[in-house]
Design an enzyme around this catalytic site. Structure first.
Site, PDB file in Angstrom:
ATOM      1  N   CYS A  47       0.830  -1.209   0.000  1.00  0.00           N
ATOM      2  CA  CYS A  47       0.000   0.000   0.000  1.00  0.00           C
ATOM      3  C   CYS A  47       0.862   1.256   0.000  1.00  0.00           C
ATOM      4  O   CYS A  47       1.729   1.444   0.852  1.00  0.00           O
ATOM      5  CB  CYS A  47      -0.985  -0.067   1.172  1.00  0.00           C
ATOM      6  SG  CYS A  47      -1.057   1.314   2.300  1.00  0.00           S
ATOM      7  N   CYS A  64       1.078   3.408   3.020  1.00  0.00           N
ATOM      8  CA  CYS A  64       1.864   2.795   4.102  1.00  0.00           C
ATOM      9  C   CYS A  64       3.347   3.043   3.869  1.00  0.00           C
ATOM     10  O   CYS A  64       4.089   3.348   4.792  1.00  0.00           O
ATOM     11  CB  CYS A  64       1.597   1.293   4.171  1.00  0.00           C
ATOM     12  SG  CYS A  64      -0.145   0.908   4.397  1.00  0.00           S
ATOM     13  N   ARG A 103      33.956  -0.300  25.243  1.00  0.00           N
ATOM     14  CA  ARG A 103      34.620   0.554  24.252  1.00  0.00           C
ATOM     15  C   ARG A 103      35.783  -0.155  23.561  1.00  0.00           C
ATOM     16  O   ARG A 103      35.581  -1.225  23.020  1.00  0.00           O
ATOM     17  CB  ARG A 103      35.021   1.886  24.904  1.00  0.00           C
ATOM     18  CG  ARG A 103      33.848   2.513  25.692  1.00  0.00           C
ATOM     19  CD  ARG A 103      34.054   3.945  26.085  1.00  0.00           C
ATOM     20  NE  ARG A 103      33.921   4.847  24.959  1.00  0.00           N
ATOM     21  CZ  ARG A 103      34.732   5.829  24.674  1.00  0.00           C
ATOM     22  NH1 ARG A 103      35.764   6.055  25.443  1.00  0.00           N
ATOM     23  NH2 ARG A 103      34.542   6.594  23.629  1.00  0.00           N
ATOM     24  N   HIS A 130      35.606   7.047  10.294  1.00  0.00           N
ATOM     25  CA  HIS A 130      35.248   8.474  10.193  1.00  0.00           C
ATOM     26  C   HIS A 130      36.464   9.262   9.697  1.00  0.00           C
ATOM     27  O   HIS A 130      36.365  10.133   8.844  1.00  0.00           O
ATOM     28  CB  HIS A 130      34.812   9.039  11.549  1.00  0.00           C
ATOM     29  CG  HIS A 130      33.445   8.598  11.983  1.00  0.00           C
ATOM     30  ND1 HIS A 130      32.312   8.846  11.247  1.00  0.00           N
ATOM     31  CD2 HIS A 130      33.034   7.917  13.082  1.00  0.00           C
ATOM     32  CE1 HIS A 130      31.255   8.340  11.879  1.00  0.00           C
ATOM     33  NE2 HIS A 130      31.665   7.763  12.995  1.00  0.00           N
ATOM     34  N   HIS A 153      23.856  -5.884  11.248  1.00  0.00           N
ATOM     35  CA  HIS A 153      23.146  -4.610  11.310  1.00  0.00           C
ATOM     36  C   HIS A 153      23.743  -3.598  10.342  1.00  0.00           C
ATOM     37  O   HIS A 153      23.026  -2.868   9.670  1.00  0.00           O
ATOM     38  CB  HIS A 153      23.217  -4.035  12.736  1.00  0.00           C
ATOM     39  CG  HIS A 153      22.262  -4.681  13.668  1.00  0.00           C
ATOM     40  ND1 HIS A 153      22.625  -5.126  14.915  1.00  0.00           N
ATOM     41  CD2 HIS A 153      20.953  -4.973  13.536  1.00  0.00           C
ATOM     42  CE1 HIS A 153      21.571  -5.664  15.504  1.00  0.00           C
ATOM     43  NE2 HIS A 153      20.546  -5.576  14.695  1.00  0.00           N
ATOM     44  N   ASN A 211      24.942   7.514  14.257  1.00  0.00           N
ATOM     45  CA  ASN A 211      23.945   8.013  15.215  1.00  0.00           C
ATOM     46  C   ASN A 211      22.759   7.067  15.342  1.00  0.00           C
ATOM     47  O   ASN A 211      22.195   6.923  16.431  1.00  0.00           O
ATOM     48  CB  ASN A 211      23.474   9.417  14.820  1.00  0.00           C
ATOM     49  CG  ASN A 211      24.289  10.493  15.525  1.00  0.00           C
ATOM     50  OD1 ASN A 211      24.980  10.206  16.519  1.00  0.00           O
ATOM     51  ND2 ASN A 211      24.210  11.713  15.030  1.00  0.00           N
ATOM     52  N   VAL A 240      22.979   3.855  15.126  1.00  0.00           N
ATOM     53  CA  VAL A 240      23.491   2.788  15.998  1.00  0.00           C
ATOM     54  C   VAL A 240      23.510   3.289  17.452  1.00  0.00           C
ATOM     55  O   VAL A 240      23.077   2.576  18.366  1.00  0.00           O
ATOM     56  CB  VAL A 240      24.892   2.329  15.541  1.00  0.00           C
ATOM     57  CG1 VAL A 240      25.484   1.319  16.514  1.00  0.00           C
ATOM     58  CG2 VAL A 240      24.824   1.725  14.142  1.00  0.00           C
ATOM     59  N   LYS A 253      25.775   6.819  25.277  1.00  0.00           N
ATOM     60  CA  LYS A 253      25.549   6.959  23.841  1.00  0.00           C
ATOM     61  C   LYS A 253      24.625   8.159  23.626  1.00  0.00           C
ATOM     62  O   LYS A 253      23.520   8.205  24.137  1.00  0.00           O
ATOM     63  CB  LYS A 253      24.851   5.717  23.298  1.00  0.00           C
ATOM     64  CG  LYS A 253      25.663   4.441  23.438  1.00  0.00           C
ATOM     65  CD  LYS A 253      26.506   4.212  22.219  1.00  0.00           C
ATOM     66  CE  LYS A 253      27.141   2.850  22.119  1.00  0.00           C
ATOM     67  NZ  LYS A 253      28.012   2.447  23.215  1.00  0.00           N
TER      68      LYS A 253
HETATM   69  P1  FAD Z   1      31.242   4.501  19.678  1.00  0.00           P
HETATM   70  O1  FAD Z   1      29.839   4.411  19.207  1.00  0.00           O
HETATM   71  O2  FAD Z   1      32.119   3.363  19.384  1.00  0.00           O
HETATM   72  O3  FAD Z   1      31.866   5.816  19.042  1.00  0.00           O
HETATM   73  C1  FAD Z   1      33.251   6.109  19.133  1.00  0.00           C
HETATM   74  C2  FAD Z   1      33.445   7.587  19.160  1.00  0.00           C
HETATM   75  O4  FAD Z   1      33.001   8.166  17.937  1.00  0.00           O
HETATM   76  C3  FAD Z   1      32.616   8.303  20.221  1.00  0.00           C
HETATM   77  O5  FAD Z   1      33.283   8.306  21.431  1.00  0.00           O
HETATM   78  C4  FAD Z   1      32.453   9.691  19.640  1.00  0.00           C
HETATM   79  O6  FAD Z   1      33.594  10.481  19.940  1.00  0.00           O
HETATM   80  C5  FAD Z   1      32.423   9.455  18.160  1.00  0.00           C
HETATM   81  N1  FAD Z   1      31.069   9.418  17.622  1.00  0.00           N
HETATM   82  C6  FAD Z   1      29.932   8.989  18.218  1.00  0.00           C
HETATM   83  N2  FAD Z   1      28.898   9.088  17.387  1.00  0.00           N
HETATM   84  C7  FAD Z   1      29.378   9.589  16.227  1.00  0.00           C
HETATM   85  C8  FAD Z   1      28.781   9.933  14.981  1.00  0.00           C
HETATM   86  N3  FAD Z   1      27.474   9.780  14.768  1.00  0.00           N
HETATM   87  N4  FAD Z   1      29.577  10.415  14.005  1.00  0.00           N
HETATM   88  C9  FAD Z   1      30.899  10.588  14.210  1.00  0.00           C
HETATM   89  N5  FAD Z   1      31.511  10.296  15.364  1.00  0.00           N
HETATM   90  C10 FAD Z   1      30.758   9.798  16.364  1.00  0.00           C
HETATM   91  N6  FAD Z   1      27.360  -2.765  19.203  1.00  0.00           N
HETATM   92  C11 FAD Z   1      26.247  -3.445  19.495  1.00  0.00           C
HETATM   93  O7  FAD Z   1      26.006  -3.756  20.652  1.00  0.00           O
HETATM   94  N7  FAD Z   1      25.351  -3.791  18.524  1.00  0.00           N
HETATM   95  C12 FAD Z   1      25.571  -3.474  17.215  1.00  0.00           C
HETATM   96  O8  FAD Z   1      24.768  -3.801  16.344  1.00  0.00           O
HETATM   97  C13 FAD Z   1      26.756  -2.766  16.878  1.00  0.00           C
HETATM   98  N8  FAD Z   1      27.055  -2.487  15.580  1.00  0.00           N
HETATM   99  C14 FAD Z   1      28.258  -1.920  15.289  1.00  0.00           C
HETATM  100  C15 FAD Z   1      28.616  -1.727  13.940  1.00  0.00           C
HETATM  101  C16 FAD Z   1      29.855  -1.215  13.617  1.00  0.00           C
HETATM  102  C17 FAD Z   1      30.229  -1.033  12.166  1.00  0.00           C
HETATM  103  C18 FAD Z   1      30.777  -0.875  14.641  1.00  0.00           C
HETATM  104  C19 FAD Z   1      32.139  -0.331  14.292  1.00  0.00           C
HETATM  105  C20 FAD Z   1      30.429  -1.058  15.969  1.00  0.00           C
HETATM  106  C21 FAD Z   1      29.185  -1.594  16.301  1.00  0.00           C
HETATM  107  N9  FAD Z   1      28.815  -1.807  17.634  1.00  0.00           N
HETATM  108  C22 FAD Z   1      27.640  -2.440  17.925  1.00  0.00           C
HETATM  109  C23 FAD Z   1      29.648  -1.305  18.723  1.00  0.00           C
HETATM  110  C24 FAD Z   1      29.121   0.055  19.188  1.00  0.00           C
HETATM  111  O9  FAD Z   1      28.674   0.844  18.094  1.00  0.00           O
HETATM  112  C25 FAD Z   1      30.180   0.877  19.890  1.00  0.00           C
HETATM  113  O10 FAD Z   1      31.305   0.969  19.067  1.00  0.00           O
HETATM  114  C26 FAD Z   1      30.604   0.324  21.225  1.00  0.00           C
HETATM  115  O11 FAD Z   1      29.465   0.092  22.038  1.00  0.00           O
HETATM  116  C27 FAD Z   1      31.538   1.320  21.948  1.00  0.00           C
HETATM  117  O12 FAD Z   1      30.835   2.522  22.137  1.00  0.00           O
HETATM  118  P2  FAD Z   1      31.529   3.904  22.464  1.00  0.00           P
HETATM  119  O13 FAD Z   1      30.824   4.524  23.602  1.00  0.00           O
HETATM  120  O14 FAD Z   1      32.982   3.731  22.599  1.00  0.00           O
HETATM  121  O15 FAD Z   1      31.229   4.859  21.196  1.00  0.00           O
END
Ligand code: FAD
Length: 515
Positions: A42, A45, A375, A386, A423, A450, A452, A468
């Site tokens: 639809c 939708c 982390r 990035h 994912h 973002n 994620v 996060k």
């Molecule tokens: P992270 O999310 O790892 O970010 C690292 C740093 O990047 C942050 O400290 C900040 O300075 C900067 N940052 C944050 N957001 C942004 C942004 N939008 N743009 C630019 N810079 C930014 N974990 C799961 O549990 N499930 C999942 O499905 C999952 N999928 C993932 C997929 C990928 C490709 C990767 C690389 C990681 C994935 N992870 C997943 C892990 C998760 O995303 C984090 O990396 C992990 O939990 C560590 O989080 P963190 O607080 O160190 O910040």
């Protein structure tokens, strides 16, 4: 790949209903649910689904009180469920209050808007008029009075507790939105006070509506400083107050005294990127992650070749590290067979000289976690890619897909976190091919990251000391945030791009803690 069902996937914040889970999700649950019944064929939708996804993201913090769900009535297996709810047209919305019985057919919502703000307000109206018992996690949404606040203070129920008062006009929803945004946080209570509550308004000298005051005692209060008087700014400021943490997360700073860790905490600047994280990511990726494949061939070999070639082009490393990457790249170029042995690859990587080496150390700095299992590597993988998208932009690359496809293939073929890989592949499959410029590539990765972050906020894997957030938060980049005329938050994309380019720029990398 991940679960894909009709218009939604399991990476959206929408609960996907099936005959197997429908009873568990909708009935006798501690939260209310707003269900969309749709048919994937639809057109309305399809047009409505982006709003539903956005709304789900927008009210994700409210999920203990209210959630969004969706069911594809065009799927044959779901037909019985849709009949049970007497669904005739698509899309239909039904509200299922908390603790509903399984013979309840839901309250039909008529003439709903496609506008996220209006839908959000509709949900608040539903929660406010929810019959008793409401969702236990839903805080009081009604206005508070001077008398209630005074007795609250007298009973000293707010010792060690922040009390935030949102002063606003009666028609405003900001107060209730902020109350719900904070619902998963402890050591804070948020209430709304109407502009007509004259005694309190004059006692605090409130002149702006909306505005937020932190209230400690009758004489001790202060206005919450925000960049804009709006929901996102209030919620972010309140969630960042000292002592305010997500339920179940320790607020105790002594967590950071890591006697369980063999390593010392390295003080670092949270607003900067560290070369040590990038080099450690390379070391871990090339010497640990890839090492689990003793023979590399086919699509995996292609992914590796492209990864190394992109690193060779864009990794903004110290000269010896760049030389080590170059040596591996040169070697890979001349391997003509259909497979390589990891040990041969490794031998080249480990051939070092004074001007060519990749340190064999994992030393997280900006990516340190408050506990060993937080982390580290995944943080550094994001940071690395990035940085590569920004470097591609800075060096004038003309191929918008180059870095993103390398990341996609690396994650798919090598990244050790398999659910993450699934994912990420889902997100890439959805729209990465629509990225048509190198600056859009940097922005695509930013926006997917973002998504994620939003999905993972509050999960067990979240480091309580590094919550996060939607990034960059207002305290990192003011000009990245703006408000639409509707009052809705919006990103200023050009500002985000400028910010990203600076933040991940090689010139701004910090070189502390390098070996
Ligand atoms: P992270 O999310 O790892 O970010 C690292 C740093 O990047 C942050 O400290 C900040 O300075 C900067 N940052 C944050 N957001 C942004 C942004 N939008 N743009 C630019 N810079 C930014 N974990 C799961 O549990 N499930 C999942 O499905 C999952 N999928 C993932 C997929 C990928 C490709 C990767 C690389 C990681 C994935 N992870 C997943 C892990 C998760 O995303 C984090 O990396 C992990 O939990 C560590 O989080 P963190 O607080 O160190 O910040």
């Amino acid at each position: 790949g991940g679960v894909r069902a009709g218009l939604y996937t399991d990476t959206d914040q929408v609960a996907i209903l099936t005959p197997d889970n429908v009873d568990a999700v909708l009935f006798n649950s501690s939260y209310a649910t707003l269900v969309e019944f749709y048919a994937s064929w639809c057109g309305h939708c399809v047009a409505f689904s982006p709003s539903w996804k956005l709304l789900a993201l927008d009210i994700k913090e409210w999920r203990l009180a209210v959630q969004l769900a969706a069911i594809d009535c065009a799927a044959e297996s779901n037909i019985k469920v849709c009949m049970r709810f007497s669904i005739r047209g698509y899309p239909s919305l039904k509200f299922i209050p908390a603790f509903s019985r399984d013979d309840f057919m839901g309250e039909e919502i008529r003439d709903f808007s496609r506008n996220v703000t209006k839908l959000r307000h509709l949900i608040i109206d539903k929660l406010e008029s929810h019959k008793s018992p409401g969702p236990p996690a839903c805080p009081p949404l009604e206005k508070t009075s001077t008398r209630e606040i005074d007795s609250y203070v007298e009973n000293s129920r707010i010792q060690n507790q922040n009390l935030a008062l949102v002063f606003e006009e009666e028609k405003s929803y900001v107060g209730r939105e902020v109350i719900l945004d904070l619902l998963q946080y402890v050591n804070i209570t948020v209430r709304r006070v109407l502009s007509s509550e004259e005694e309190l308004v004059s006692r605090l000298g409130v002149t702006d509506f909306p505005s937020v005051y932190l209230f400690n005692t009758h004489t001790n209060f202060s206005r919450l400083k925000v960049l804009r008087e709006a929901r996102v700014f209030y919620s972010f400021a309140l969630q960042s107050l000292p002592g305010v943490v997500r339920q179940g997360k320790s607020a105790n700073a002594s967590d950071l005294i890591r006697n369980e860790m063999e390593e010392q905490w390295r003080p670092f600047n949270k607003t900067r990127v560290y070369m040590s994280d990038l080099e450690s990511a390379l070391h871990y990726s090339l010497r640990v992650e890839i090492a689990s494949h003793s023979v590399i061939s086919g699509t995996q070999l292609t992914a590796l070749r492209r990864y190394i070639s992109v690193l060779n082009k864009y990794f903004p490393g110290r000269p010896p590290v760049k030389n080590a990457v170059k040596a591996v790249n040169d070697w890979l170029q001349v391997q003509k067979g259909t497979s390589i042995n990891y040990s041969d690859f490794r031998a080249i990587l480990d051939t070092t000289s004074t001007d060519s080496y990749l340190p064999k150390v994992v030393r997280w700095v900006g990516c340190q976690g408050s506990k060993q299992h937080f982390r580290g590597y995944p943080c550094a993988v994001w940071t690395l890619f990035h940085t590569l998208t920004v470097q591609a932009l800075e060096t004038g690359s003309s191929d918008p897909q180059e870095v993103l496809q390398v990341m996609r293939q690396y994650v798919r073929r090598f990244f050790g976190c398999r659910p993450c890989a699934d994912h990420f592949e889902n997100m890439a499959a959805e729209n990465v091919d629509q990225v048509l410029s190198v600056s859009s590539a940097a922005l695509w990765l930013w926006s997917r990251h973002n998504l994620v972050n939003s999905r993972l906020a509050g999960e067990l894997s979240e480091d309580p000391h590094f919550p996060k957030v939607q990034w960059p938060p207002p305290d990192l980049c003011v000009s990245c945030h703006s408000l639409k005329s509707s009052g809705e938050h919006t990103w200023v994309i050009n500002e985000v791009l400028t910010f990203l380019s600076n933040y991940y720029s090689p010139q701004h990398l910090l070189h502390d803690y390098l070996s």
